[in-house]
Design an enzyme around this catalytic site. Structure first.
Site, PDB file in Angstrom:
ATOM      1  N   ASP A 166       0.856  -1.169   0.085  1.00 25.12           N
ATOM      2  CA  ASP A 166       0.034   0.074   0.082  1.00 25.12           C
ATOM      3  C   ASP A 166       0.860   1.177   0.022  1.00 25.12           C
ATOM      4  O   ASP A 166       2.005   1.112   0.315  1.00 25.12           O
ATOM      5  CB  ASP A 166      -0.768  -0.123   1.359  1.00 25.12           C
ATOM      6  CG  ASP A 166      -1.903   1.254   1.307  1.00 25.12           C
ATOM      7  OD1 ASP A 166      -2.549   1.494   0.447  1.00 25.12           O
ATOM      8  OD2 ASP A 166      -1.528   1.873   2.602  1.00 25.12           O
ATOM      9  N   LEU A 167       0.238   2.389  -0.541  1.00 20.64           N
ATOM     10  CA  LEU A 167       1.231   3.514  -0.325  1.00 20.64           C
ATOM     11  C   LEU A 167       1.225   4.434   0.933  1.00 20.64           C
ATOM     12  O   LEU A 167       1.938   4.474   1.734  1.00 20.64           O
ATOM     13  CB  LEU A 167       1.090   4.322  -1.716  1.00 20.64           C
ATOM     14  CG  LEU A 167       1.767   5.615  -1.914  1.00 20.64           C
ATOM     15  CD1 LEU A 167       3.154   5.291  -1.973  1.00 20.64           C
ATOM     16  CD2 LEU A 167       1.175   6.324  -3.076  1.00 20.64           C
ATOM     17  N   ASP A 168       0.159   5.157   0.825  1.00 19.82           N
ATOM     18  CA  ASP A 168      -0.394   6.152   1.974  1.00 19.82           C
ATOM     19  C   ASP A 168      -0.270   5.275   3.440  1.00 19.82           C
ATOM     20  O   ASP A 168      -1.012   4.228   3.487  1.00 19.82           O
ATOM     21  CB  ASP A 168      -1.706   6.636   1.759  1.00 19.82           C
ATOM     22  CG  ASP A 168      -1.461   7.498   0.651  1.00 19.82           C
ATOM     23  OD1 ASP A 168      -0.696   8.130   0.216  1.00 19.82           O
ATOM     24  OD2 ASP A 168      -2.763   7.850   0.197  1.00 19.82           O
TER      25      ASP A 168
ATOM     26  N   THR B 237       1.596  10.272   3.969  1.00 19.78           N
ATOM     27  CA  THR B 237       0.760  11.010   3.508  1.00 19.78           C
ATOM     28  C   THR B 237      -0.266  11.047   4.212  1.00 19.78           C
ATOM     29  O   THR B 237      -1.374  12.161   3.875  1.00 19.78           O
ATOM     30  CB  THR B 237       0.696  10.798   1.983  1.00 19.78           C
ATOM     31  OG1 THR B 237       0.329   9.160   1.932  1.00 19.78           O
ATOM     32  CG2 THR B 237       1.562  11.106   1.134  1.00 19.78           C
TER      33      THR B 237
ATOM     34  N   LYS C 204      -8.745   5.680   5.998  1.00 19.88           N
ATOM     35  CA  LYS C 204      -7.487   5.132   5.718  1.00 19.88           C
ATOM     36  C   LYS C 204      -7.689   3.967   4.629  1.00 19.88           C
ATOM     37  O   LYS C 204      -8.541   3.177   4.846  1.00 19.88           O
ATOM     38  CB  LYS C 204      -6.690   4.868   6.735  1.00 19.88           C
ATOM     39  CG  LYS C 204      -6.120   5.835   7.559  1.00 19.88           C
ATOM     40  CD  LYS C 204      -5.095   5.307   8.568  1.00 19.88           C
ATOM     41  CE  LYS C 204      -4.252   6.632   9.116  1.00 19.88           C
ATOM     42  NZ  LYS C 204      -3.273   6.242  10.285  1.00 19.88           N
TER      43      LYS C 204
ATOM     44  N   SER D 145      -2.704   0.594  -4.175  1.00 21.46           N
ATOM     45  CA  SER D 145      -2.818   1.662  -3.690  1.00 21.46           C
ATOM     46  C   SER D 145      -4.339   2.315  -4.062  1.00 21.46           C
ATOM     47  O   SER D 145      -4.717   2.150  -5.440  1.00 21.46           O
ATOM     48  CB  SER D 145      -2.065   2.876  -3.708  1.00 21.46           C
ATOM     49  OG  SER D 145      -2.535   4.215  -3.332  1.00 21.46           O
ATOM     50  N   ALA D 146      -5.352   2.888  -3.140  1.00 22.81           N
ATOM     51  CA  ALA D 146      -6.385   3.754  -3.469  1.00 22.81           C
ATOM     52  C   ALA D 146      -6.309   4.708  -4.178  1.00 22.81           C
ATOM     53  O   ALA D 146      -7.234   5.345  -4.807  1.00 22.81           O
ATOM     54  CB  ALA D 146      -7.300   3.525  -2.151  1.00 22.81           C
TER      55      ALA D 146
ATOM     56  N   LYS E  28     -11.069  -0.900  -1.765  1.00 23.15           N
ATOM     57  CA  LYS E  28     -10.922  -1.923  -0.456  1.00 23.15           C
ATOM     58  C   LYS E  28     -12.153  -1.763   0.573  1.00 23.15           C
ATOM     59  O   LYS E  28     -12.655  -0.505   0.781  1.00 23.15           O
ATOM     60  CB  LYS E  28      -9.526  -1.286   0.214  1.00 23.15           C
ATOM     61  CG  LYS E  28      -8.397  -1.371  -0.552  1.00 23.15           C
ATOM     62  CD  LYS E  28      -7.303  -0.626   0.191  1.00 23.15           C
ATOM     63  CE  LYS E  28      -6.043  -0.724  -0.919  1.00 23.15           C
ATOM     64  NZ  LYS E  28      -4.888   0.102  -0.226  1.00 23.15           N
TER      65      LYS E  28
ATOM     66  N   GLU F  58      -0.208  -3.560   4.530  1.00 25.19           N
ATOM     67  CA  GLU F  58      -1.226  -2.458   4.586  1.00 25.19           C
ATOM     68  C   GLU F  58      -1.315  -1.884   5.826  1.00 25.19           C
ATOM     69  O   GLU F  58      -1.111  -2.517   7.070  1.00 25.19           O
ATOM     70  CB  GLU F  58      -2.425  -3.133   4.528  1.00 25.19           C
ATOM     71  CG  GLU F  58      -3.083  -3.055   3.099  1.00 25.19           C
ATOM     72  CD  GLU F  58      -3.838  -1.503   2.789  1.00 25.19           C
ATOM     73  OE1 GLU F  58      -3.696  -0.796   3.950  1.00 25.19           O
ATOM     74  OE2 GLU F  58      -4.128  -1.582   1.676  1.00 25.19           O
ATOM     75  N   ASP F  59      -1.705  -0.532   5.938  1.00 23.58           N
ATOM     76  CA  ASP F  59      -1.915   0.195   7.293  1.00 23.58           C
ATOM     77  C   ASP F  59      -3.331   0.327   7.720  1.00 23.58           C
ATOM     78  O   ASP F  59      -3.586   0.761   8.738  1.00 23.58           O
ATOM     79  CB  ASP F  59      -1.122   1.488   7.266  1.00 23.58           C
ATOM     80  CG  ASP F  59      -1.856   2.527   6.469  1.00 23.58           C
ATOM     81  OD1 ASP F  59      -2.136   2.025   5.184  1.00 23.58           O
ATOM     82  OD2 ASP F  59      -2.028   3.650   6.751  1.00 23.58           O
TER      83      ASP F  59
HETATM   84  P1  B16 Z   1      -6.595  10.030  -3.415  1.00 21.76           P
HETATM   85  P2  B16 Z   1      -3.779   4.084   0.050  1.00 21.76           P
HETATM   86  C1  B16 Z   1      -5.893   6.172   0.080  1.00 21.76           C
HETATM   87  O1  B16 Z   1      -4.407   5.232  -0.043  1.00 21.76           O
HETATM   88  C2  B16 Z   1      -5.586   6.703   1.488  1.00 21.76           C
HETATM   89  O2  B16 Z   1      -5.224   6.079   2.562  1.00 21.76           O
HETATM   90  C3  B16 Z   1      -6.956   7.368   1.717  1.00 21.76           C
HETATM   91  O3  B16 Z   1      -6.624   8.281   2.815  1.00 21.76           O
HETATM   92  C4  B16 Z   1      -7.238   8.176   0.405  1.00 21.76           C
HETATM   93  O4  B16 Z   1      -8.600   8.813   0.670  1.00 21.76           O
HETATM   94  C5  B16 Z   1      -7.191   7.177  -0.873  1.00 21.76           C
HETATM   95  O5  B16 Z   1      -6.148   6.704  -1.063  1.00 21.76           O
HETATM   96  C6  B16 Z   1      -7.698   8.148  -1.964  1.00 21.76           C
HETATM   97  O6  B16 Z   1      -6.603   8.874  -2.177  1.00 21.76           O
HETATM   98  O7  B16 Z   1      -7.720  11.283  -2.880  1.00 21.76           O
HETATM   99  O8  B16 Z   1      -4.948  10.688  -3.458  1.00 21.76           O
HETATM  100  O9  B16 Z   1      -7.073   9.439  -4.470  1.00 21.76           O
HETATM  101  O10 B16 Z   1      -3.528   4.022   1.520  1.00 21.76           O
HETATM  102  O11 B16 Z   1      -4.455   2.964  -0.411  1.00 21.76           O
HETATM  103  O12 B16 Z   1      -2.337   3.886  -0.657  1.00 21.76           O
HETATM  104 MG    MG Z   2      -2.794   3.120   3.512  1.00 26.74          MG
END
Ligand code: B16
Ligand code: MG
Length: 217
Positions: A8-10, A16, A44, A113-114, A144, A168-169
């Protein structure tokens, strides 16, 4: 046998999450409500639109579909403004040595990542080169806890879910990984990531072999 690691990224590679939180809180306050850190935990891994829908629901606010779209654009502009100034120091401690150990073990690395901003973050941090496959919110159609993002990452690496570990966090991310038949390693707190096969606080001092040993215990 493990042949791939999906990150996962964030909150896993880069911190972030604090930037998402600040931007969401600013928007929540402008809309006449607020966002607590506890509520933010539940955002998250959740997509942009679904995150705003939750904030509106918690604040008892109703907006039209067009207004929701408009407000997510504003939030994203603030978020992007903040992450533009990130540098390599914001990569979480231990992550790069850990990814080096994955490569050294002959395993592939993918991103799951989402975020629709994932590609930009990888470029700002100059870490795109680590990834065989990059699946982000621009490529998926289901959020997810649906395992789609990890299934696509595994498929692009030519691997089966049981050959991959997901890092994943987010609770929803761990749920997605387990549903998809992946090994799930949580980054954070055991009390929060209760479904994970293993939880570690961070990657400091870790290599792939130590994770495999802990997973097998
Ligand atoms: P964006 P991940 C997710 O990233 C974040 O945890 C979540 O807080 C965020 O709303 C989502 O991506 C969408 O991000 O607005 O940049 O498209 O944790 O799946 O890497
Ligand atoms: Mg994350």
């Amino acid at each position: 046998m493990i042949k791939g690691c999906i990150f996962d990224l964030d909150g896993v590679i880069v911190d972030t999450a604090q930037h998402h939180f600040q931007a969401w809180r600013r928007l929540a306050r402008e809309l006449g409500t607020d966002l607590t850190e506890t509520q933010n935990e539940r955002l998250k891994g959740v997509s942009r639109i679904e995150s705003l829908e939750l904030i509106l629901q918690w604040g008892g606010i109703e907006l039209s579909e067009a207004e929701i779209k408009q407000q997510t654009i504003r939030k994203n502009e603030w978020y992007v403004d903040q992450i533009k100034h990130m540098d390599k120091h914001e990569i979480l401690d231990g992550v790069l040595p850990f990814m080096e150990s994955v490569k050294a073990a002959g395993c592939m690395i993918a991103l799951g990542s989402a975020s629709k901003n994932a590609g930009m973050v990888l470029d700002i941090l100059d870490i795109r080169k680590y990834f065989t496959s990059i699946i982000d919110g621009n490529k998926t159609t289901r959020s997810k806890p649906d395992p789609q993002v990890f299934e696509m990452a595994a498929a692009e690496m030519g691997l089966k879910p049981e050959e991959c570990i997901v890092f994943e966090d987010a609770e929803k991310g761990i749920e997605a990984a387990i549903k998809g038949g992946f090994k799930a390693v949580g980054i954070g707190k055991k009390e929060v990531l209760t479904e994970a096969d293993l939880v570690i606080p961070n990657f400091i001092g870790r290599d792939l072999n130590s994770i495999l040993a802990d997973l097998n215990n």
